[in-house]
Design a protein around this motif. Structure first.
Motif, mmCIF file in Angstrom:
data_model
loop_
_atom_site.group_PDB
_atom_site.id
_atom_site.type_symbol
_atom_site.label_atom_id
_atom_site.label_comp_id
_atom_site.label_asym_id
_atom_site.label_seq_id
_atom_site.Cartn_x
_atom_site.Cartn_y
_atom_site.Cartn_z
ATOM 1 N N ARG A 1 0.819 -1.218 0.000
ATOM 2 C CA ARG A 1 0.000 0.000 0.000
ATOM 3 C C ARG A 1 0.853 1.269 0.000
ATOM 4 O O ARG A 1 0.324 2.365 -0.207
ATOM 5 C CB ARG A 1 -0.921 0.009 1.218
ATOM 6 C CG ARG A 1 -1.889 -1.172 1.264
ATOM 7 C CD ARG A 1 -2.832 -1.049 2.440
ATOM 8 N NE ARG A 1 -3.738 -2.186 2.536
ATOM 9 C CZ ARG A 1 -4.710 -2.310 3.439
ATOM 10 N NH1 ARG A 1 -4.882 -1.342 4.333
ATOM 11 N NH2 ARG A 1 -5.471 -3.381 3.462
ATOM 12 N N PHE A 2 2.129 1.114 0.267
ATOM 13 C CA PHE A 2 2.992 2.284 0.388
ATOM 14 C C PHE A 2 3.659 2.614 -0.944
ATOM 15 O O PHE A 2 4.130 1.729 -1.652
ATOM 16 C CB PHE A 2 4.065 2.045 1.457
ATOM 17 C CG PHE A 2 3.518 1.977 2.850
ATOM 18 C CD1 PHE A 2 3.364 3.122 3.605
ATOM 19 C CD2 PHE A 2 3.146 0.758 3.404
ATOM 20 C CE1 PHE A 2 2.850 3.067 4.895
ATOM 21 C CE2 PHE A 2 2.642 0.688 4.690
ATOM 22 C CZ PHE A 2 2.486 1.843 5.435
ATOM 23 N N ARG A 3 3.687 3.895 -1.268
ATOM 24 C CA ARG A 3 4.345 4.409 -2.462
ATOM 25 C C ARG A 3 5.714 4.980 -2.066
ATOM 26 O O ARG A 3 5.987 5.170 -0.882
ATOM 27 C CB ARG A 3 3.475 5.488 -3.116
ATOM 28 C CG ARG A 3 2.130 4.967 -3.579
ATOM 29 C CD ARG A 3 2.295 3.996 -4.743
ATOM 30 N NE ARG A 3 1.020 3.433 -5.176
ATOM 31 C CZ ARG A 3 0.547 2.262 -4.787
ATOM 32 N NH1 ARG A 3 1.239 1.530 -3.924
ATOM 33 N NH2 ARG A 3 -0.600 1.798 -5.237
ATOM 34 N N PRO A 4 6.578 5.269 -3.059
ATOM 35 C CA PRO A 4 7.912 5.795 -2.732
ATOM 36 C C PRO A 4 7.890 6.994 -1.791
ATOM 37 O O PRO A 4 8.733 7.096 -0.895
ATOM 38 C CB PRO A 4 8.476 6.163 -4.103
ATOM 39 C CG PRO A 4 7.853 5.161 -5.021
ATOM 40 C CD PRO A 4 6.445 4.981 -4.499
ATOM 41 N N ARG A 5 6.942 7.912 -1.982
ATOM 42 C CA ARG A 5 6.912 9.091 -1.100
ATOM 43 C C ARG A 5 6.554 8.688 0.333
ATOM 44 O O ARG A 5 7.018 9.301 1.294
ATOM 45 C CB ARG A 5 5.939 10.141 -1.632
ATOM 46 C CG ARG A 5 4.494 9.718 -1.706
ATOM 47 C CD ARG A 5 3.642 10.780 -2.389
ATOM 48 N NE ARG A 5 2.238 10.387 -2.495
ATOM 49 C CZ ARG A 5 1.336 10.612 -1.553
ATOM 50 N NH1 ARG A 5 1.699 11.229 -0.445
ATOM 51 N NH2 ARG A 5 0.088 10.222 -1.713
ATOM 52 N N HIS A 6 5.701 7.642 0.455
ATOM 53 C CA HIS A 6 5.386 7.146 1.797
ATOM 54 C C HIS A 6 6.622 6.515 2.434
ATOM 55 O O HIS A 6 6.905 6.723 3.621
ATOM 56 C CB HIS A 6 4.266 6.099 1.731
ATOM 57 C CG HIS A 6 2.975 6.624 1.200
ATOM 58 N ND1 HIS A 6 2.136 5.878 0.390
ATOM 59 C CD2 HIS A 6 2.362 7.832 1.354
ATOM 60 C CE1 HIS A 6 1.081 6.599 0.072
ATOM 61 N NE2 HIS A 6 1.191 7.791 0.638
ATOM 62 N N LEU A 7 7.356 5.734 1.625
ATOM 63 C CA LEU A 7 8.555 5.080 2.130
ATOM 64 C C LEU A 7 9.621 6.098 2.527
ATOM 65 O O LEU A 7 10.380 5.882 3.473
ATOM 66 C CB LEU A 7 9.125 4.126 1.074
ATOM 67 C CG LEU A 7 8.250 2.914 0.725
ATOM 68 C CD1 LEU A 7 8.877 2.115 -0.401
ATOM 69 C CD2 LEU A 7 8.046 2.043 1.948
ATOM 70 N N LEU A 8 9.675 7.222 1.797
ATOM 71 C CA LEU A 8 10.618 8.281 2.152
ATOM 72 C C LEU A 8 10.335 8.799 3.554
ATOM 73 O O LEU A 8 11.252 8.961 4.368
ATOM 74 C CB LEU A 8 10.532 9.427 1.139
ATOM 75 C CG LEU A 8 11.403 10.652 1.438
ATOM 76 C CD1 LEU A 8 12.876 10.269 1.438
ATOM 77 C CD2 LEU A 8 11.131 11.759 0.424
ATOM 78 N N TRP A 9 9.058 9.030 3.843
ATOM 79 C CA TRP A 9 8.687 9.520 5.162
ATOM 80 C C TRP A 9 8.866 8.452 6.228
ATOM 81 O O TRP A 9 9.231 8.757 7.378
ATOM 82 C CB TRP A 9 7.242 10.031 5.161
ATOM 83 C CG TRP A 9 7.157 11.409 4.597
ATOM 84 C CD1 TRP A 9 6.672 11.786 3.389
ATOM 85 C CD2 TRP A 9 7.629 12.610 5.236
ATOM 86 N NE1 TRP A 9 6.795 13.138 3.219
ATOM 87 C CE2 TRP A 9 7.370 13.679 4.336
ATOM 88 C CE3 TRP A 9 8.229 12.889 6.460
ATOM 89 C CZ2 TRP A 9 7.715 14.990 4.644
ATOM 90 C CZ3 TRP A 9 8.572 14.193 6.767
ATOM 91 C CH2 TRP A 9 8.304 15.230 5.861
ATOM 92 N N ILE A 10 8.652 7.186 5.864
ATOM 93 C CA ILE A 10 8.895 6.096 6.802
ATOM 94 C C ILE A 10 10.373 6.048 7.166
ATOM 95 O O ILE A 10 10.742 5.888 8.340
ATOM 96 C CB ILE A 10 8.439 4.744 6.198
ATOM 97 C CG1 ILE A 10 6.906 4.692 6.170
ATOM 98 C CG2 ILE A 10 8.989 3.559 6.999
ATOM 99 C CD1 ILE A 10 6.356 3.502 5.429
ATOM 100 N N ASN A 11 11.243 6.218 6.159
ATOM 101 C CA ASN A 11 12.677 6.243 6.427
ATOM 102 C C ASN A 11 13.048 7.406 7.341
ATOM 103 O O ASN A 11 13.858 7.265 8.261
ATOM 104 C CB ASN A 11 13.462 6.353 5.119
ATOM 105 C CG ASN A 11 13.476 5.052 4.333
ATOM 106 O OD1 ASN A 11 13.056 4.012 4.831
ATOM 107 N ND2 ASN A 11 13.944 5.118 3.098
ATOM 108 N N ARG A 12 12.468 8.563 7.063
ATOM 109 C CA ARG A 12 12.799 9.734 7.869
ATOM 110 C C ARG A 12 12.294 9.592 9.313
ATOM 111 O O ARG A 12 13.005 9.917 10.265
ATOM 112 C CB ARG A 12 12.205 10.988 7.221
ATOM 113 C CG ARG A 12 12.955 11.386 5.944
ATOM 114 C CD ARG A 12 12.363 12.617 5.297
ATOM 115 N NE ARG A 12 13.160 13.043 4.140
ATOM 116 C CZ ARG A 12 12.831 14.030 3.321
ATOM 117 N NH1 ARG A 12 11.694 14.706 3.537
ATOM 118 N NH2 ARG A 12 13.601 14.350 2.311
#
Length: 218
Positions: free
Chosen positions: A179-190
């Motif tokens: 369900r997660f897109r690259p922009r979501h993963l970016l925020w997850i990483n941060r």
């Protein structure tokens, strides 16, 4: 046979209970499951489980020289460990999810690196031995009461219990991964990176706060 099975199950329960609190290791396993895949998150958890098994062995066999070394150098060990955790957090914070996705698709995920990194991060917190000492005392486990063979069986149960927890956690997290897109993963990483940095910093700061200076506890 029934006694041995019961001993193994109790070891499994101890490993499960000891692994449930989510510190930097839990955050890293979740982050890797979301940014890579279930296998990466689970193998990372196995690294933590292996380190926990070492802690359990030290606690069970009452390895005096190891416990003495850790006790004498606890401040230095926790400070170095906290700094290492902070560096891991900074690395996670600046990770580009697009690059990671490309590596996943190319099959370039390094599971050994995932395992070793979490193994070392877990070993950086030797105070975790105290948890096993308390749990073994609760069950009345010691080398004197069980002996070498049964002790090793119980520790194998500890490893399996910890591995079960990490498999279950990463399996559940993996259900939502697509369900997660690259922009979501970016925020997850941060968010994950910032949280790991804070946990590492808290470890370092608490050691200084609780360090006596000239007989006075700060």
């Amino acid at each position: 046979m029934g006694v041995l099975f019961s001993l193994f199950v109790r070891g499994l329960f101890i490993g499960l209970v000891a692994s449930i609190p989510l510190g930097p290791v839990g955050v890293l396993c979740v982050q890797r499951t979301l940014s890579k895949n279930h296998r990466s998150g689970f193998v990372s958890g196995l690294g933590a489980a292996a380190a926990d098994s070492i802690f359990a062995a030290i606690a069970f066999f009452s390895l005096a020289f190891v416990l003495s070394f850790i006790q004498e150098n606890m401040t230095l060990i926790k400070v170095v460990g906290g700094l290492c955790v902070m560096l891991v957090g900074v690395y996670i914070f600046q990770l580009n999810p697009v690059v990671q996705i490309r590596r996943n698709r190319a099959g370039r995920t390094n599971l050994w690196q995932d395992f070793i990194s979490l193994f070392l991060v877990t070993l950086a917190n030797p105070a975790f031995i105290l948890i096993f000492i308390a749990l073994f005392a609760t069950f009345g486990f010691s080398e004197a009461t069980l002996g070498m063979g049964k002790g090793l069986l119980m520790i194998a149960g500890v490893f399996c219990g910890a591995a079960t927890w990490w498999f279950a956690l990463t399996f559940v997290v993996n259900i939502f991964r697509k369900r997660f897109r690259p922009r979501h993963l970016l925020w997850i990483n941060r968010i994950s990176g910032a949280l790991i940095v804070l946990l590492g910093a808290a470890t370092v700061l608490l050691m200084f706060v609780n360090t006596p200076i000239n007989g006075v506890l700060l």
